[in-house]
Design an enzyme around this catalytic site. Sequence first.
Site, mmCIF file in Angstrom:
data_model
loop_
_atom_site.group_PDB
_atom_site.id
_atom_site.type_symbol
_atom_site.label_atom_id
_atom_site.label_comp_id
_atom_site.label_asym_id
_atom_site.label_seq_id
_atom_site.Cartn_x
_atom_site.Cartn_y
_atom_site.Cartn_z
ATOM 1 N N THR A 120 0.863 -1.181 0.000
ATOM 2 C CA THR A 120 0.000 0.000 0.000
ATOM 3 C C THR A 120 0.894 1.223 0.000
ATOM 4 O OG1 THR A 120 -1.573 -1.241 1.272
ATOM 5 C CG2 THR A 120 -1.907 1.117 1.182
ATOM 6 N N PHE A 157 -6.674 -6.772 -1.031
ATOM 7 C CA PHE A 157 -7.766 -6.521 -0.085
ATOM 8 C C PHE A 157 -7.887 -7.693 0.879
ATOM 9 C CE2 PHE A 157 -8.831 -4.283 -4.038
ATOM 10 C CZ PHE A 157 -8.943 -2.990 -3.556
ATOM 11 N N GLU A 160 -5.929 -10.610 7.023
ATOM 12 C CA GLU A 160 -5.114 -11.631 7.656
ATOM 13 C C GLU A 160 -6.046 -12.630 8.352
ATOM 14 O OE1 GLU A 160 -2.086 -9.803 10.099
ATOM 15 O OE2 GLU A 160 -1.641 -8.416 8.477
ATOM 16 N N ASN A 231 -10.263 0.900 2.454
ATOM 17 C CA ASN A 231 -9.843 0.608 3.832
ATOM 18 C C ASN A 231 -10.349 1.673 4.795
ATOM 19 O OD1 ASN A 231 -8.671 -1.847 3.585
ATOM 20 N ND2 ASN A 231 -6.560 -1.161 3.798
ATOM 21 N N LEU A 273 -19.548 -3.959 11.252
ATOM 22 C CA LEU A 273 -20.347 -3.143 12.173
ATOM 23 C C LEU A 273 -20.222 -3.696 13.591
ATOM 24 C CD1 LEU A 273 -23.802 -2.373 10.469
ATOM 25 C CD2 LEU A 273 -21.982 -0.760 11.050
ATOM 26 N N GLY A 280 -7.448 -2.568 14.827
ATOM 27 C CA GLY A 280 -5.991 -2.472 14.893
ATOM 28 C C GLY A 280 -5.443 -3.085 13.619
ATOM 29 N N CYS A 283 -3.092 -2.211 8.658
ATOM 30 C CA CYS A 283 -3.620 -1.420 7.544
ATOM 31 C C CYS A 283 -4.471 -0.227 7.940
ATOM 32 C CB CYS A 283 -4.420 -2.329 6.616
ATOM 33 S SG CYS A 283 -3.331 -3.352 5.632
ATOM 34 N N LYS A 286 -2.609 2.750 9.555
ATOM 35 C CA LYS A 286 -1.607 3.321 8.632
ATOM 36 C C LYS A 286 -2.285 3.968 7.425
ATOM 37 C CE LYS A 286 1.042 0.199 6.528
ATOM 38 N NZ LYS A 286 1.050 0.277 5.066
ATOM 39 N N ARG A 350 0.581 -5.929 15.255
ATOM 40 C CA ARG A 350 0.735 -4.516 14.886
ATOM 41 C C ARG A 350 -0.519 -3.723 15.279
ATOM 42 N NH1 ARG A 350 3.110 -5.296 8.818
ATOM 43 N NH2 ARG A 350 1.755 -7.113 8.893
HETATM 44 C C1 UDX Z 1 2.026 -5.512 3.597
HETATM 45 C C2 UDX Z 1 2.140 -4.414 2.577
HETATM 46 O O1 UDX Z 1 3.236 -4.546 1.839
HETATM 47 C C3 UDX Z 1 1.904 -3.119 3.218
HETATM 48 O O2 UDX Z 1 2.080 -2.065 2.348
HETATM 49 C C4 UDX Z 1 0.496 -3.211 3.625
HETATM 50 O O3 UDX Z 1 -0.010 -1.997 4.026
HETATM 51 C C5 UDX Z 1 0.400 -4.210 4.744
HETATM 52 O O4 UDX Z 1 0.831 -5.393 4.336
HETATM 53 P P1 UDX Z 1 3.237 -7.092 5.066
HETATM 54 O O5 UDX Z 1 3.194 -8.176 4.038
HETATM 55 O O6 UDX Z 1 2.313 -7.194 6.214
HETATM 56 O O7 UDX Z 1 3.044 -5.694 4.367
HETATM 57 O O8 UDX Z 1 4.694 -6.797 5.540
HETATM 58 P P2 UDX Z 1 5.730 -7.714 6.262
HETATM 59 O O9 UDX Z 1 5.044 -8.877 6.871
HETATM 60 O O10 UDX Z 1 6.549 -6.793 7.096
HETATM 61 O O11 UDX Z 1 6.587 -8.299 5.045
HETATM 62 C C6 UDX Z 1 7.494 -7.629 4.266
HETATM 63 C C7 UDX Z 1 8.570 -8.605 3.801
HETATM 64 O O12 UDX Z 1 9.455 -7.963 2.892
HETATM 65 C C8 UDX Z 1 9.425 -9.166 4.929
HETATM 66 O O13 UDX Z 1 9.476 -10.566 4.812
HETATM 67 C C9 UDX Z 1 10.820 -8.546 4.683
HETATM 68 O O14 UDX Z 1 11.867 -9.389 5.103
HETATM 69 C C10 UDX Z 1 10.791 -8.345 3.178
HETATM 70 N N1 UDX Z 1 11.683 -7.305 2.662
HETATM 71 C C11 UDX Z 1 11.610 -6.044 3.137
HETATM 72 C C12 UDX Z 1 12.612 -7.604 1.667
HETATM 73 O O15 UDX Z 1 12.715 -8.740 1.229
HETATM 74 N N2 UDX Z 1 13.415 -6.611 1.174
HETATM 75 C C13 UDX Z 1 13.365 -5.342 1.628
HETATM 76 O O16 UDX Z 1 14.101 -4.483 1.154
HETATM 77 C C14 UDX Z 1 12.419 -5.049 2.650
HETATM 78 C C1 UDX Z 2 -7.827 -5.103 6.384
HETATM 79 C C2 UDX Z 2 -8.840 -5.059 5.217
HETATM 80 O O1 UDX Z 2 -10.041 -5.739 5.599
HETATM 81 C C3 UDX Z 2 -8.236 -5.651 3.970
HETATM 82 O O2 UDX Z 2 -9.152 -5.540 2.904
HETATM 83 C C4 UDX Z 2 -6.982 -4.839 3.718
HETATM 84 O O3 UDX Z 2 -6.448 -4.995 2.507
HETATM 85 C C5 UDX Z 2 -6.001 -5.038 4.835
HETATM 86 O O4 UDX Z 2 -6.617 -4.505 5.994
HETATM 87 P P1 UDX Z 2 -7.003 -6.832 8.184
HETATM 88 O O5 UDX Z 2 -6.347 -5.641 8.816
HETATM 89 O O6 UDX Z 2 -6.214 -8.075 7.972
HETATM 90 O O7 UDX Z 2 -7.619 -6.446 6.758
HETATM 91 O O8 UDX Z 2 -8.254 -7.238 9.104
HETATM 92 P P2 UDX Z 2 -9.799 -6.910 9.176
HETATM 93 O O9 UDX Z 2 -10.533 -8.191 9.194
HETATM 94 O O10 UDX Z 2 -10.215 -5.893 8.201
HETATM 95 O O11 UDX Z 2 -9.904 -6.293 10.640
HETATM 96 C C6 UDX Z 2 -9.269 -5.065 10.991
HETATM 97 C C7 UDX Z 2 -9.573 -4.690 12.427
HETATM 98 O O12 UDX Z 2 -10.927 -4.282 12.569
HETATM 99 C C8 UDX Z 2 -9.375 -5.820 13.440
HETATM 100 O O13 UDX Z 2 -8.722 -5.289 14.582
HETATM 101 C C9 UDX Z 2 -10.779 -6.257 13.798
HETATM 102 O O14 UDX Z 2 -10.860 -6.772 15.097
HETATM 103 C C10 UDX Z 2 -11.525 -4.935 13.671
HETATM 104 N N1 UDX Z 2 -12.968 -5.090 13.367
HETATM 105 C C11 UDX Z 2 -13.363 -5.676 12.203
HETATM 106 C C12 UDX Z 2 -13.922 -4.579 14.250
HETATM 107 O O15 UDX Z 2 -13.575 -4.020 15.304
HETATM 108 N N2 UDX Z 2 -15.246 -4.691 13.916
HETATM 109 C C13 UDX Z 2 -15.675 -5.270 12.765
HETATM 110 O O16 UDX Z 2 -16.893 -5.317 12.535
HETATM 111 C C14 UDX Z 2 -14.697 -5.787 11.872
#
Ligand code: UDX
Ligand code: UDX
Length: 454
Positions: A120, A157, A160, A231, A273, A280, A283, A286, A350
């Site tokens: 992102t 989208f 996790e 998001n 909802l 938390g 995404c 941030k 996170r």
């Molecule tokens: C992702 C997206 O990329 C971020 O923009 C989005 O908002 C959230 O999810 P995520 O996959 O959760 O990030 O990140 P992370 O689990 O920290 O993985 C990044 C990976 O890239 C790590 O395994 C790290 O070792 C690797 N990395 C990082 C490289 O291989 N080279 C680099 O220069 C930096």
């Molecule tokens: C989110 C987006 O859903 C996904 O599309 C995007 O690309 C990455 O960010 P993620 O952060 O993995 O995914 O989890 P999500 O299931 O969206 O939940 C986010 C947070 O909202 C969690 O802390 C969850 O507990 C909270 N949540 C979710 C609520 O408090 N109430 C709800 O009804 C749904």
Amino acid sequence: MKVCVVGTGYVGLTTGVSLAFLGHEVTCVDHDQAKVDMLRGGRCPIYEPGMEDLLAEAARNLTFTTSYEDAVPGADVVFVAVQTPSAADGSPDLRYLRSAAESVAQALNHDFTVVVNKSTVPIGSGNWVDAILRDSFATREDRPEGVEFAVASNPEFLREGNAIADTLYPDRIVIGSDNPRSLEVLNRLYRPIINQTFTAPTFLPRPEDANAVPLVSTDLASAELIKYAANAFLALKISYANEIGQLAAKVGADITEVARGMGLDQRIGSRFLQPGVGWGGSCFGKDTKALIATAAEYNLEMPIVKAARDVNSRQRAIAVERLQDELRILKGRKIGLLGLAFKPNTDDLRDAPALDIANSLLARGARVKLHDPVATERFRKEQPDLAPYLSETIDDVFADCDAVVLVTEWAQYLELDWSKFVGLMRSPILLDGRHVLDADRMRRLGYRYVAVSG
Ligand code: UDX
Ligand code: UDX
């Protein structure tokens, strides 16, 4: 097709393994040797349900390496999925993205490669990555002839804990580029998902209502903005439920019923909802911050998004206030927290609400007991200051506690035999941080049940 994925975090790994499962030839590159070694051994460095099974099913199409030279040459598509954490001013820190783009450019040698921003990134980053690629490519002494590349955006989208289903059976696929050839390549890459023609993984059957997946094929800036807009909307939907929840508590209404009654209106929809301690994860916090930072560059305010953030951080404070209302004095009290991961089915910590709640209780002189069914190993590494408060067993969390808070609604907690624990507590206060427990039943069992909103 031949695919390279840079970064094997939650996003990159899911993308790489899913595309390999669909039959593409995928090489994942990560600078972390330990991760690469684990993945080569068929083990997954993150907790994501089904990922090890999919790794096994896709193994013949998958390679893991630390070397861009092994991964980029010949690739039709290079996904960049490195982390983009928030910098101090709220804007995303793009240093990993820059370094990845420079390394990719040093290894490009195919007649046409689409470099996809999967991370992102702020709106406009497509052009920025394009410039980095071109600058870095121009510095190569071994610069091959006839090599072309273009940048595209293909936001993810995936949630996790649900990452594989969200990737194989998505609501839509968004691709953005100002280069028609890139759109065509990505369309081809995703065709098995768009048309749902692949054989479903054995452990994850195709949902009965899965149809052809809509493809939004658009320009670069629109694709980038779709990700943020979606998001932020989900985040503000939750905050709205939480804001109404505070009023519900005052007027004696039941927010769970209110949310249900609202959500059944198909224009509103029942998902996202669920009231409680709020959102938390990596995404929502941030992305809402970045959206506000981008708008500020154009002298625009984003009052709705700002309010969603304020409401969300207030929910965490309200959880502590509820405990204070019940216990009057927090100093010296022992409070158990069930659930540390930011949501169930992940070990991701996170921006997890539990961290703020635990720190706030400690700052007020309370003692805490922390428990999670999955995330404790990661917790020990990432939260050394809070690690001494971890409890190994649920009995230990409840023993002599003045209150217990359900922070993350893991199935393991919902299925507990709650009758066993009430007698262990010094005072049986149970704060339901997610509005998921049956209040009447808990009261019958002897708990003093309270919820964040009411
Ligand atoms: C992702 C997206 O990329 C971020 O923009 C989005 O908002 C959230 O999810 P995520 O996959 O959760 O990030 O990140 P992370 O689990 O920290 O993985 C990044 C990976 O890239 C790590 O395994 C790290 O070792 C690797 N990395 C990082 C490289 O291989 N080279 C680099 O220069 C930096
Ligand atoms: C989110 C987006 O859903 C996904 O599309 C995007 O690309 C990455 O960010 P993620 O952060 O993995 O995914 O989890 P999500 O299931 O969206 O939940 C986010 C947070 O909202 C969690 O802390 C969850 O507990 C909270 N949540 C979710 C609520 O408090 N109430 C709800 O009804 C749904």
